[in-house]
Design a protein around this motif. Structure first.
Motif, PDB file in Angstrom:
ATOM      1  N   SER A  91      20.223 -33.149 -13.159  1.00  0.00           N
ATOM      2  CA  SER A  91      19.843 -34.531 -12.890  1.00  0.00           C
ATOM      3  C   SER A  91      18.823 -34.991 -13.923  1.00  0.00           C
ATOM      4  O   SER A  91      18.038 -34.198 -14.438  1.00  0.00           O
ATOM      5  CB  SER A  91      19.286 -34.687 -11.467  1.00  0.00           C
ATOM      6  OG  SER A  91      18.251 -33.767 -11.233  1.00  0.00           O
ATOM      7  N   HIS A  93      15.747 -37.613 -14.633  1.00  0.00           N
ATOM      8  CA  HIS A  93      14.754 -38.419 -13.920  1.00  0.00           C
ATOM      9  C   HIS A  93      13.902 -39.177 -14.933  1.00  0.00           C
ATOM     10  O   HIS A  93      13.417 -38.581 -15.896  1.00  0.00           O
ATOM     11  CB  HIS A  93      13.858 -37.524 -13.062  1.00  0.00           C
ATOM     12  CG  HIS A  93      14.646 -36.705 -12.071  1.00  0.00           C
ATOM     13  ND1 HIS A  93      14.726 -37.019 -10.750  1.00  0.00           N
ATOM     14  CD2 HIS A  93      15.419 -35.601 -12.241  1.00  0.00           C
ATOM     15  CE1 HIS A  93      15.522 -36.150 -10.134  1.00  0.00           C
ATOM     16  NE2 HIS A  93      15.950 -35.272 -11.015  1.00  0.00           N
ATOM     17  N   VAL A  99      15.964 -41.302 -10.021  1.00  0.00           N
ATOM     18  CA  VAL A  99      17.072 -40.559 -10.623  1.00  0.00           C
ATOM     19  C   VAL A  99      17.878 -41.507 -11.498  1.00  0.00           C
ATOM     20  O   VAL A  99      18.269 -42.586 -11.064  1.00  0.00           O
ATOM     21  CB  VAL A  99      17.982 -39.965  -9.531  1.00  0.00           C
ATOM     22  CG1 VAL A  99      19.098 -39.156 -10.167  1.00  0.00           C
ATOM     23  CG2 VAL A  99      17.181 -39.099  -8.582  1.00  0.00           C
ATOM     24  N   VAL A 100      18.079 -41.111 -12.740  1.00  0.00           N
ATOM     25  CA  VAL A 100      18.854 -41.919 -13.656  1.00  0.00           C
ATOM     26  C   VAL A 100      20.325 -41.519 -13.589  1.00  0.00           C
ATOM     27  O   VAL A 100      21.224 -42.366 -13.611  1.00  0.00           O
ATOM     28  CB  VAL A 100      18.340 -41.734 -15.100  1.00  0.00           C
ATOM     29  CG1 VAL A 100      19.233 -42.447 -16.086  1.00  0.00           C
ATOM     30  CG2 VAL A 100      16.911 -42.236 -15.207  1.00  0.00           C
ATOM     31  N   ALA A 102      23.069 -37.938 -12.328  1.00  0.00           N
ATOM     32  CA  ALA A 102      23.200 -36.565 -11.842  1.00  0.00           C
ATOM     33  C   ALA A 102      24.664 -36.159 -11.916  1.00  0.00           C
ATOM     34  O   ALA A 102      25.558 -36.982 -11.724  1.00  0.00           O
ATOM     35  CB  ALA A 102      22.702 -36.453 -10.401  1.00  0.00           C
ATOM     36  N   LEU A 103      24.879 -34.889 -12.220  1.00  0.00           N
ATOM     37  CA  LEU A 103      26.237 -34.397 -12.448  1.00  0.00           C
ATOM     38  C   LEU A 103      26.279 -32.936 -12.026  1.00  0.00           C
ATOM     39  O   LEU A 103      25.386 -32.157 -12.361  1.00  0.00           O
ATOM     40  CB  LEU A 103      26.557 -34.516 -13.945  1.00  0.00           C
ATOM     41  CG  LEU A 103      27.929 -34.075 -14.417  1.00  0.00           C
ATOM     42  CD1 LEU A 103      28.975 -35.059 -13.923  1.00  0.00           C
ATOM     43  CD2 LEU A 103      27.957 -34.019 -15.946  1.00  0.00           C
ATOM     44  N   VAL A 141      24.436 -41.026 -21.599  1.00  0.00           N
ATOM     45  CA  VAL A 141      23.706 -41.570 -20.449  1.00  0.00           C
ATOM     46  C   VAL A 141      22.559 -42.420 -20.982  1.00  0.00           C
ATOM     47  O   VAL A 141      21.765 -41.949 -21.794  1.00  0.00           O
ATOM     48  CB  VAL A 141      23.131 -40.437 -19.575  1.00  0.00           C
ATOM     49  CG1 VAL A 141      22.323 -41.008 -18.421  1.00  0.00           C
ATOM     50  CG2 VAL A 141      24.248 -39.541 -19.051  1.00  0.00           C
ATOM     51  N   THR A 142      22.487 -43.670 -20.566  1.00  0.00           N
ATOM     52  CA  THR A 142      21.352 -44.489 -21.004  1.00  0.00           C
ATOM     53  C   THR A 142      20.198 -44.307 -20.028  1.00  0.00           C
ATOM     54  O   THR A 142      20.384 -44.281 -18.819  1.00  0.00           O
ATOM     55  CB  THR A 142      21.716 -45.986 -21.073  1.00  0.00           C
ATOM     56  OG1 THR A 142      22.163 -46.400 -19.797  1.00  0.00           O
ATOM     57  CG2 THR A 142      22.783 -46.246 -22.096  1.00  0.00           C
ATOM     58  N   VAL A 143      19.017 -44.140 -20.609  1.00  0.00           N
ATOM     59  CA  VAL A 143      17.807 -43.905 -19.819  1.00  0.00           C
ATOM     60  C   VAL A 143      16.908 -45.129 -19.961  1.00  0.00           C
ATOM     61  O   VAL A 143      16.663 -45.584 -21.082  1.00  0.00           O
ATOM     62  CB  VAL A 143      17.071 -42.639 -20.314  1.00  0.00           C
ATOM     63  CG1 VAL A 143      15.822 -42.381 -19.503  1.00  0.00           C
ATOM     64  CG2 VAL A 143      18.008 -41.436 -20.255  1.00  0.00           C
ATOM     65  N   PRO A 144      16.427 -45.706 -18.849  1.00  0.00           N
ATOM     66  CA  PRO A 144      15.652 -46.939 -18.929  1.00  0.00           C
ATOM     67  C   PRO A 144      14.238 -46.760 -19.481  1.00  0.00           C
ATOM     68  O   PRO A 144      13.549 -47.731 -19.743  1.00  0.00           O
ATOM     69  CB  PRO A 144      15.607 -47.429 -17.477  1.00  0.00           C
ATOM     70  CG  PRO A 144      15.839 -46.219 -16.648  1.00  0.00           C
ATOM     71  CD  PRO A 144      16.708 -45.308 -17.463  1.00  0.00           C
TER      72      PRO A 144
ATOM     73  N   GLY B  47      18.557 -41.202  -4.506  1.00  0.00           N
ATOM     74  CA  GLY B  47      19.168 -40.549  -5.657  1.00  0.00           C
ATOM     75  C   GLY B  47      19.870 -41.495  -6.601  1.00  0.00           C
ATOM     76  O   GLY B  47      20.664 -41.070  -7.424  1.00  0.00           O
ATOM     77  N   ARG B  49      19.849 -45.223  -9.136  1.00  0.00           N
ATOM     78  CA  ARG B  49      19.011 -46.090  -9.958  1.00  0.00           C
ATOM     79  C   ARG B  49      18.441 -47.231  -9.142  1.00  0.00           C
ATOM     80  O   ARG B  49      17.366 -47.740  -9.443  1.00  0.00           O
ATOM     81  CB  ARG B  49      19.832 -46.675 -11.103  1.00  0.00           C
ATOM     82  CG  ARG B  49      20.060 -45.701 -12.232  1.00  0.00           C
ATOM     83  CD  ARG B  49      20.758 -46.392 -13.382  1.00  0.00           C
ATOM     84  NE  ARG B  49      21.222 -45.416 -14.347  1.00  0.00           N
ATOM     85  CZ  ARG B  49      21.017 -45.502 -15.645  1.00  0.00           C
ATOM     86  NH1 ARG B  49      20.369 -46.522 -16.147  1.00  0.00           N
ATOM     87  NH2 ARG B  49      21.472 -44.582 -16.452  1.00  0.00           N
ATOM     88  N   GLY B  70      24.956 -38.089  -7.334  1.00  0.00           N
ATOM     89  CA  GLY B  70      26.078 -37.353  -7.904  1.00  0.00           C
ATOM     90  C   GLY B  70      25.986 -35.849  -7.697  1.00  0.00           C
ATOM     91  O   GLY B  70      26.927 -35.123  -8.032  1.00  0.00           O
ATOM     92  N   GLU B  71      24.877 -35.328  -7.169  1.00  0.00           N
ATOM     93  CA  GLU B  71      24.770 -33.879  -7.019  1.00  0.00           C
ATOM     94  C   GLU B  71      24.623 -33.422  -5.572  1.00  0.00           C
ATOM     95  O   GLU B  71      24.949 -32.282  -5.257  1.00  0.00           O
ATOM     96  CB  GLU B  71      23.629 -33.310  -7.869  1.00  0.00           C
ATOM     97  CG  GLU B  71      22.273 -33.907  -7.586  1.00  0.00           C
ATOM     98  CD  GLU B  71      21.163 -33.360  -8.476  1.00  0.00           C
ATOM     99  OE1 GLU B  71      21.328 -32.278  -9.058  1.00  0.00           O
ATOM    100  OE2 GLU B  71      20.126 -34.030  -8.573  1.00  0.00           O
TER     101      GLU B  71
END
Lengths: 179, 192
Positions: A91, A93, A99-100, A102-103, A141-144, B47, B49, B70-71
């Motif tokens: 994930s 963060h 959380v930006v 998660a996979l 993945v874009t992170v803010p 979890g 945005r 997603g997890e």
């Protein structure tokens, strides 16, 4: 109603409306004003891009967790985690919590979870440079925010497999990717 | 003079009510997007945005690393299915259906988050460890003293919290549509 009472009611109502507006403003600003987010705690004891075992508050005792922090000011970052036969997930963060992305390891290809983290601007630039004939295969993945935390969780199914889970968790890597 | 007094009063009331209400909301962990299903509280949106601002504030303040949608997902219980606070002085049985997940773990802590001390060293029960009957059903005994079969140690005294975590589970995204019958019940069996 006499004038004094009207003034008191008016004062109360306007005061409470002001309070509500301030309340919302403070709640929205809190994550940015605080100094105790997971990223800030982790950053106090680690180097940038360094992978370390991490036990945040309320951690699952049946999970081995590693984290590394990434910084995007100088360019995109790549987060990789080896996947084997244990359930695991990565994930992302943002620095001020939240959380930006998660996979789980079901999103792994070739035995590796592989993410490329970018700011919105880096993402747009990368997309502009992409070759139309050879589509890019990276999972972008874009992170803010400019910085954040990558976290790998490996579930320990039996106590006897904790060492294997730890070893897998140690395999997390954050590196500055060449743009 | 009078209007200055009114202005000061407005500012004082505004500041006092704002700080008091923020403190109450964040310190008490008030989360408007939490879903209550039977004894379980599911923080369904932490979890994502678009987590609600109260959840964001609480996460940042406590330094949490929440599970991403997603997890997986975290279900918390502080009460049994009859609404009584979970107490270390009592034994409980947790039984019933579980949402599908590749793995789940169950742990108990006291209200400050400390795992119970016990000679077995067991701190959690996982989906791989749990013993099931021929129909795939199972029950977990929650008790301070060791029991045969599926046993989760809980603190010996005081109130405790149950943490049920699902990994690689689609449940996180659909927690809002769960009914109490979809999740395990927590029944009190005996008290000391």
């Amino acid at each position: 109603m006499n004038r004094g009472l009207r003034t008191i009611v008016f004062t109360l109502i306007v005061g409470l409306v002001l309070g509500a507006v301030l309340h919302l403003g403070i709640v929205l600003a809190l994550p940015r004003l605080g100094t105790s987010s997971a990223f800030q705690r982790f950053a106090a004891t680690t180097l940038p891009f360094e992978t370390t075992p991490f036990t945040p508050p309320q951690a699952d005792p049946a999970v081995e967790l590693s984290a590394c922090r990434f910084h995007l000011a100088a360019g995109p970052a790549r987060v990789r985690a080896p996947a084997r036969d244990l359930v695991e997930s990565v994930s992302i963060h943002a620095m001020h919590g939240g959380v930006v992305y998660a996979l789980s390891d079901r999103g792994a290809s070739g035995g590796m979870i592989d993410l490329t983290l970018m700011t919105r601007r880096q993402f747009d630039e990368a997309q502009a440079q992409d070759d139309v004939d050879q589509p890019n295969q990276d999972l972008r993945v874009t992170v803010p925010e400019q910085s954040g935390l990558a976290v790998l969780r490996v579930v320990v199914p039996f106590e006897s497999r904790r060492a294997q889970a730890r070893e897998l968790a140690d395999g997390l890597s954050c590196v500055a990717a060449s743009p | 003079m009078r209007s200055l007094l009114v202005l000061l009063a407005v500012l004082a009331i505004g500041a006092a009510s704002a700080f008091a209400s923020v403190y109450l909301a964040v310190a008490r962990d008030w989360q408007p997007s939490a879903v209550h299903v039977g004894p379980w509280v599911i923080q369904s949106r932490t979890g994502q945005r678009d987590a609600d601002p109260y959840a964001r504030a609480a996460i940042a303040r406590a330094g949490l690393v929440p599970l991403g949608t997603g997890e997986g997902a975290l279900f918390i219980a502080r009460e049994d299915s009859s609404g009584r606070p979970l107490s270390g002085a009592c034994d409980y049985v947790m039984a019933g259906p579980l949402p599908s997940a590749r793995a789940w773990t169950l742990a108990a802590t006291d209200r400050s988050g400390h795992a119970p001390d016990n000679p077995s060293g067991r701190r959690a029960l996982t989906s791989a460890e749990v013993l099931r009957d021929s129909n795939g059903r199972f029950a977990v005994a929650l008790a301070a003293d060791p029991l045969a079969g599926n046993w989760l140690p809980v603190p010996r005294a005081g109130r405790f919290t149950l943490w049920l975590r699902f990994y690689d589970a689609p449940i996180a995204a659909t927690a809002g549509s769960l009914k109490p019958g979809d999740l395990p019940a927590i029944e009190r069996t005996a008290c000391r």
